[in-house]
Design a protein around this motif. Sequence first.
Motif, short mmCIF file in Angstrom:
data_model
loop_
_atom_site.label_atom_id
_atom_site.label_comp_id
_atom_site.label_asym_id
_atom_site.label_seq_id
_atom_site.Cartn_x
_atom_site.Cartn_y
_atom_site.Cartn_z
N MET A 129 0.94 -1.22 -0.04
CA MET A 129 -0.05 0.02 0.08
C MET A 129 0.97 1.34 -0.12
O MET A 129 0.54 2.11 -0.59
N ALA B 142 -0.08 0.51 -3.80
CA ALA B 142 -1.21 -0.43 -4.23
C ALA B 142 -2.38 0.12 -3.46
O ALA B 142 -2.52 0.51 -2.30
N ASP B 143 -3.70 0.20 -4.23
CA ASP B 143 -4.92 0.58 -3.57
C ASP B 143 -5.56 -0.79 -3.34
O ASP B 143 -4.92 -2.01 -3.48
N SER B 144 -6.82 -0.79 -2.58
CA SER B 144 -7.32 -2.16 -2.22
C SER B 144 -7.73 -2.88 -3.53
O SER B 144 -7.77 -4.24 -3.27
N ARG B 145 -8.00 -2.42 -4.44
CA ARG B 145 -8.65 -2.92 -5.84
C ARG B 145 -7.42 -3.81 -6.23
O ARG B 145 -7.53 -5.16 -6.49
N LEU B 146 -6.17 -3.21 -6.40
CA LEU B 146 -5.24 -3.90 -6.69
C LEU B 146 -4.82 -4.96 -5.94
O LEU B 146 -4.35 -6.21 -6.35
N GLU C 96 -9.19 6.87 -2.32
CA GLU C 96 -8.17 6.09 -2.22
C GLU C 96 -7.23 5.61 -3.38
O GLU C 96 -6.02 5.64 -3.34
N PHE D 88 3.41 -0.36 -9.80
CA PHE D 88 2.34 0.74 -9.28
C PHE D 88 2.29 1.86 -10.15
O PHE D 88 1.54 2.82 -10.05
#
Lengths: 403, 232
Positions: A303, A307-311, B74, B110
């Motif tokens: 994170m 990285a977001d929660s979807r990834l 987010e 990312f």
Amino acid sequence: MTIWRLALKEAWRNPFRTLLIGFAVAMAAGAMTVAVVLLAGVRQAAERTVERLGADVMVIPAGEKIQKDFSDLMLAGKPASFYFNANVLAKVAAVPGVAAASGQCYIETLQNASCCSGKFFMVGFDPRTDFVVTPWLKGADRRGLPAGDDWIIVGDRILLRPGQSVFLYGTSFTVAGVLEPTGTGMDWSVFLPQEGLAGMAAAWSGGTGRRLQVDGGSVSAIFVRAVPGMDATDLAERIERAVPQAQAVLASTVAGSARRSMHGAIFLLGGAMAVLWAAALVVSGMLFSQAVRNRQGEIGLLMAKGADSRLLLRLVTRESLVVSLPAAAVGAAAAATILCAFAGRLDDILGVSSALPHAAALARWAAAPAGVVAFSSMLAAVLPSWGILKTEPYEAIRRGRTA
Amino acid sequence: MIHIQGVTKIYASPHGDVTSLGDVDFHVAAGQFVAVLGRSGAGKSSLLAVCGGLVRPTRGRVVVAGHSLWEMSERQRARLRAVSMGFVLQTAPVLRSLTVLENVLLAEMFLPAGLARGQQRAMELLEQVGLAEKARSYPRQLSGGQQRRVAIASALMNAPTMLLADEPTGDLDVQTERQIADLFGRLHRDGMTIVVVTHNELFASLADRVLHIEAGRIIEESPISSPWKAMT
């Protein structure tokens, strides 16, 4: 670096966990494949029989046991013997609404007879009135059956070919034709003219003193085709009124009877499948969520790196799939292989002919349970992890410190 | 670059609420090197996490590079971290399943397409932290200090404008500590904004400013001018 590669590396890092989840998933996929293939196979075999009979109503001697024997005979080619008086055929043919009626005579098969070896069922039929057997003759064999009564027609699973001669109970017959595969008891049967059957039975003594029990001109079952527009149930009632010692069986009843006889097996198979499936989901869910919990620090690091929660969800999903997809495929393939290896025995146990479908259909039937188990296992793994994936990055890092 | 206004962070615990940061105001200009000193549990790591948008403050506002972090989605926050920030975490420096080189390359996963810098840059960064020969090794084959150096290389892979590091010199021997200090000095001179949480006063002496934090409050702020800084 891709998400798939990261998922593969994670699975590789924990070979014991991967093997444990894989084993549970493979067992569940295997059990589900066996259950689906067998249940669908039996159902299809029964329905195939009904469709392929070409008769709307079958008339046999009255009695529950005879009806069961008749179903076994139709579905699996299991030998049976029961007889009418010869005049019943004429009475049935005279019932209003009957377009065609053709009799068949089932011979009592001698066990360990010196004449013949192998498993097959012998049926006497009348080529002049038949509409059940001859339509299934392979193309080249339809050009015309020979005159006389010293010829036979064989089902697809009998290893004889046109022109070959064979001795049956001491009488020589020539193979006049082979039937297309029907997936019914016909595949395992030898059909011969009624007169030929009677002559063979009369000539046979077998050296044992026993004689074949065939009453000349006897009929075991009468296949009836209704006139167009005639309701089969009404016709069956008319026949039973006209011939009180007979029972008229609808074609659909044969399939229903087969399905009913499978209820116990269905219950057992379904139960075993459900238990193994549930176990796979529990194992997969528990081990996977525990693994994710133990990696909270690393998840926090991902994170922090962007990285977001979807990834992360995609990552965990793929981590689960890289284990469960191959495991489910292996389980389903192993189950299909085992089923194929014991196909003949299964047919005997289940009381049908050719319960297993052909290779392409078997692959499709095995692929579906494999997909269902892999997908459900993936859900079982991912859902308990969802709460962890929704945690704030710093919270995940803090929890990782204490995990 | 970083503006923290009236930030309070309260954690719920079984023994009641714990205030980690209490009404903190804190500003870091672009290109500044700030060291945060304080005892364990003083709130240093929480402050760093607030700066990087890793934790939502109970109260207050956090603006980084002109973006109010908690008014972003987010996804947008994650994108900002991927493109502009580098983190060196104390407790989870690296992923255990990846090799050293893969850990450094991880940051590229990312990044938006087109910003990837490739294996050559990853090897250059490993050279800078003295671990090029360990590129194919796994973290379990490295010491804690070496893992920390991999984390530093990994944090720099996306060429961030802002580096947030939690105890980057913990577990390091004096020689490696010096090597890392030199690296941070070079990054600072190149214009990178750096916030470092440390117990190491010598390392802190590299910074333009040193914040002393205690019980979640900044109690002292001092500019530094040390011989070590002059050397770097």
